[in-house]
Design a protein around this motif. Structure first.
Motif, PDB file in Angstrom:
ATOM      1  N   ARG A 258     -12.512 -14.481 -12.385  1.00 32.06           N
ATOM      2  CA  ARG A 258     -11.067 -14.387 -12.617  1.00 32.06           C
ATOM      3  C   ARG A 258     -10.730 -12.933 -12.878  1.00 32.06           C
ATOM      4  NH1 ARG A 258      -9.422 -18.302 -17.197  1.00 32.06           N
ATOM      5  NH2 ARG A 258      -7.375 -18.127 -16.275  1.00 32.06           N
ATOM      6  N   GLN A 259      -9.490 -12.609 -12.606  1.00 38.87           N
ATOM      7  CA  GLN A 259      -9.016 -11.246 -12.805  1.00 38.87           C
ATOM      8  C   GLN A 259      -7.521 -11.278 -13.100  1.00 38.87           C
ATOM      9  OE1 GLN A 259      -8.460  -7.804  -9.660  1.00 38.87           O
ATOM     10  NE2 GLN A 259     -10.634  -8.214  -9.960  1.00 38.87           N
ATOM     11  N   ARG A 260      -7.078 -10.428 -14.008  1.00 39.95           N
ATOM     12  CA  ARG A 260      -5.650 -10.305 -14.317  1.00 39.95           C
ATOM     13  C   ARG A 260      -5.273  -8.848 -14.144  1.00 39.95           C
ATOM     14  NH1 ARG A 260      -1.349 -12.558 -15.848  1.00 39.95           N
ATOM     15  NH2 ARG A 260      -2.255 -14.609 -16.090  1.00 39.95           N
ATOM     16  N   ILE A 261      -4.185  -8.641 -13.391  1.00 38.31           N
ATOM     17  CA  ILE A 261      -3.695  -7.277 -13.201  1.00 38.31           C
ATOM     18  C   ILE A 261      -2.245  -7.197 -13.649  1.00 38.31           C
ATOM     19  CG2 ILE A 261      -5.267  -6.850 -11.281  1.00 38.31           C
ATOM     20  CD1 ILE A 261      -2.716  -6.958  -9.471  1.00 38.31           C
ATOM     21  N   ALA A 262      -1.843  -5.984 -14.008  1.00 40.28           N
ATOM     22  CA  ALA A 262      -0.461  -5.705 -14.377  1.00 40.28           C
ATOM     23  C   ALA A 262       0.096  -4.672 -13.415  1.00 40.28           C
ATOM     24  CB  ALA A 262      -0.383  -5.169 -15.805  1.00 40.28           C
ATOM     25  N   CYS A 263       1.336  -4.868 -13.026  1.00 42.38           N
ATOM     26  CA  CYS A 263       2.029  -3.887 -12.197  1.00 42.38           C
ATOM     27  C   CYS A 263       2.713  -2.893 -13.132  1.00 42.38           C
ATOM     28  CB  CYS A 263       3.066  -4.563 -11.302  1.00 42.38           C
ATOM     29  SG  CYS A 263       2.323  -5.621 -10.061  1.00 42.38           S
ATOM     30  N   MET A 264       2.528  -1.621 -12.839  1.00 43.57           N
ATOM     31  CA  MET A 264       3.092  -0.548 -13.660  1.00 43.57           C
ATOM     32  C   MET A 264       3.703   0.489 -12.732  1.00 43.57           C
ATOM     33  SD  MET A 264       2.037  -1.521 -16.737  1.00 43.57           S
ATOM     34  CE  MET A 264       1.762  -0.229 -17.917  1.00 43.57           C
ATOM     35  N   ARG A 265       4.643   1.240 -13.270  1.00 50.42           N
ATOM     36  CA  ARG A 265       5.258   2.346 -12.523  1.00 50.42           C
ATOM     37  C   ARG A 265       5.462   3.527 -13.452  1.00 50.42           C
ATOM     38  NH1 ARG A 265       6.911   1.211  -7.395  1.00 50.42           N
ATOM     39  NH2 ARG A 265       7.225  -0.967  -6.890  1.00 50.42           N
TER      40      ARG A 265
ATOM     41  N   LEU B 133       0.833  -1.210   0.000  1.00 45.70           N
ATOM     42  CA  LEU B 133       0.000   0.000   0.000  1.00 45.70           C
ATOM     43  C   LEU B 133       0.865   1.257   0.000  1.00 45.70           C
ATOM     44  CD1 LEU B 133      -2.830  -1.037   2.466  1.00 45.70           C
ATOM     45  CD2 LEU B 133      -2.915  -0.946  -0.039  1.00 45.70           C
ATOM     46  N   ALA B 134       1.959   1.244   0.744  1.00 43.83           N
ATOM     47  CA  ALA B 134       2.885   2.382   0.727  1.00 43.83           C
ATOM     48  C   ALA B 134       3.499   2.545  -0.657  1.00 43.83           C
ATOM     49  CB  ALA B 134       3.974   2.191   1.779  1.00 43.83           C
ATOM     50  N   ASP B 135       3.798   1.430  -1.297  1.00 46.16           N
ATOM     51  CA  ASP B 135       4.346   1.442  -2.654  1.00 46.16           C
ATOM     52  C   ASP B 135       3.323   2.024  -3.646  1.00 46.16           C
ATOM     53  OD1 ASP B 135       6.420   1.012  -4.429  1.00 46.16           O
ATOM     54  OD2 ASP B 135       6.176  -1.163  -4.514  1.00 46.16           O
ATOM     55  N   ILE B 136       2.048   1.722  -3.436  1.00 49.18           N
ATOM     56  CA  ILE B 136       0.985   2.269  -4.289  1.00 49.18           C
ATOM     57  C   ILE B 136       0.876   3.777  -4.089  1.00 49.18           C
ATOM     58  CG2 ILE B 136      -1.529   2.315  -4.622  1.00 49.18           C
ATOM     59  CD1 ILE B 136      -1.484  -0.737  -4.161  1.00 49.18           C
ATOM     60  N   ARG B 137       1.041   4.235  -2.863  1.00 49.81           N
ATOM     61  CA  ARG B 137       1.014   5.685  -2.601  1.00 49.81           C
ATOM     62  C   ARG B 137       2.186   6.386  -3.270  1.00 49.81           C
ATOM     63  NH1 ARG B 137       0.079   3.618   2.636  1.00 49.81           N
ATOM     64  NH2 ARG B 137      -2.130   3.510   3.046  1.00 49.81           N
TER      65      ARG B 137
ATOM     66  N   ASP C 245       4.536   5.165  -6.404  1.00 47.95           N
ATOM     67  CA  ASP C 245       4.272   5.196  -7.851  1.00 47.95           C
ATOM     68  C   ASP C 245       3.827   3.866  -8.438  1.00 47.95           C
ATOM     69  OD1 ASP C 245       6.709   3.809  -7.965  1.00 47.95           O
ATOM     70  OD2 ASP C 245       7.386   4.881  -9.743  1.00 47.95           O
ATOM     71  N   LEU C 246       3.637   2.829  -7.618  1.00 48.26           N
ATOM     72  CA  LEU C 246       3.146   1.548  -8.135  1.00 48.26           C
ATOM     73  C   LEU C 246       1.672   1.680  -8.512  1.00 48.26           C
ATOM     74  CD1 LEU C 246       3.547  -1.537  -8.614  1.00 48.26           C
ATOM     75  CD2 LEU C 246       2.744  -1.862  -6.256  1.00 48.26           C
ATOM     76  N   LYS C 247       1.332   1.125  -9.658  1.00 50.79           N
ATOM     77  CA  LYS C 247      -0.057   1.107 -10.106  1.00 50.79           C
ATOM     78  C   LYS C 247      -0.428  -0.337 -10.420  1.00 50.79           C
ATOM     79  CE  LYS C 247       0.406   5.693 -12.146  1.00 50.79           C
ATOM     80  NZ  LYS C 247       1.676   5.987 -11.545  1.00 50.79           N
ATOM     81  N   LEU C 248      -1.618  -0.741 -10.005  1.00 48.12           N
ATOM     82  CA  LEU C 248      -2.134  -2.073 -10.305  1.00 48.12           C
ATOM     83  C   LEU C 248      -3.278  -1.898 -11.296  1.00 48.12           C
ATOM     84  CD1 LEU C 248      -2.191  -3.603  -6.695  1.00 48.12           C
ATOM     85  CD2 LEU C 248      -0.389  -3.757  -8.428  1.00 48.12           C
ATOM     86  N   PHE C 249      -3.005  -2.153 -12.570  1.00 48.73           N
ATOM     87  CA  PHE C 249      -3.996  -1.992 -13.632  1.00 48.73           C
ATOM     88  C   PHE C 249      -4.739  -3.306 -13.842  1.00 48.73           C
ATOM     89  CE2 PHE C 249      -1.593   1.515 -16.199  1.00 48.73           C
ATOM     90  CZ  PHE C 249      -1.912   2.428 -15.225  1.00 48.73           C
ATOM     91  N   THR C 250      -6.058  -3.249 -13.805  1.00 45.49           N
ATOM     92  CA  THR C 250      -6.861  -4.426 -14.114  1.00 45.49           C
ATOM     93  C   THR C 250      -6.934  -4.561 -15.631  1.00 45.49           C
ATOM     94  OG1 THR C 250      -8.131  -4.151 -12.087  1.00 45.49           O
ATOM     95  CG2 THR C 250      -9.096  -5.543 -13.802  1.00 45.49           C
ATOM     96  N   LEU C 251      -6.429  -5.672 -16.140  1.00 45.30           N
ATOM     97  CA  LEU C 251      -6.417  -5.926 -17.578  1.00 45.30           C
ATOM     98  C   LEU C 251      -7.642  -6.701 -18.035  1.00 45.30           C
ATOM     99  CD1 LEU C 251      -2.695  -7.066 -17.936  1.00 45.30           C
ATOM    100  CD2 LEU C 251      -3.640  -4.782 -18.338  1.00 45.30           C
TER     101      LEU C 251
END
Length: 160
Positions: A110-117, A47-51, A53-59
């Protein structure tokens, strides 16, 4: 220890349609809520990482329905790790109605997410954070696709 992360939910009237059944979009909302609660409970450092610049995009997000549910049905949304690559995570969700000591599978998703920065104008794929890999490791679906690569990646994260 359970092989899934569980989020419990009591269905409300606001989640139903005119005939009293749960409106389909709520199943997708519950997937997101389950994922959020997992991060809060099992990987708070992410969660700190998301605050930052980490983004979790739902693909991709999907749900298959087996039975109708209504207001005041109690649900257990059970999340498992289905697939893990360098930059993406695949989740599997079981929606279980809990009633009178019995469990009934009412839907599966089901769900697929991508990690982005990076900034919104220049977002790029990023490695799944080690803390998230480690937190997910206990919820891996046995025999899942990419299972060998998944186990190898999880072992590397634990060692590193």
């Amino acid at each position: 220890m359970e092989s899934y992360y569980e989020y419990r939910h009591l269905v409300g009237f606001e989640e139903t349609n005119l005939v009293g059944n749960v409106y389909y979009v709520n199943y997708l909302r519950w997937q997101g809520r389950c994922r959020e609660m997992f991060l809060r409970d099992r990987a708070p450092e992410v969660l700190a990482d998301i605050r930052d610049d980490l983004k979790l995009f739902t693909l991709k997000c999907e749900c298959e329905f087996f039975a109708e549910i209504s207001a005041f049905d109690e649900l257990s949304i059970r999340m498992r790790l289905e697939d893990l690559t360098q930059t993406q995570i695949g989740f599997a969700f079981d929606y279980i109605r809990l009633r009178d000591g019995f469990e009934e599978l009412v839907a599966r998703g089901r769900q697929r997410i991508a990690c982005m920065r990076g900034p919104n104008t220049d977002t790029r794929p990023a490695r799944v954070p080690d803390a998230l890999r480690i937190a997910l490791s206990q919820y891996a679906v046995v025999g899942a696709a990419n299972g060998h690569h998944q186990r190898q990646a999880l072992e590397e994260a634990k060692e590193g």
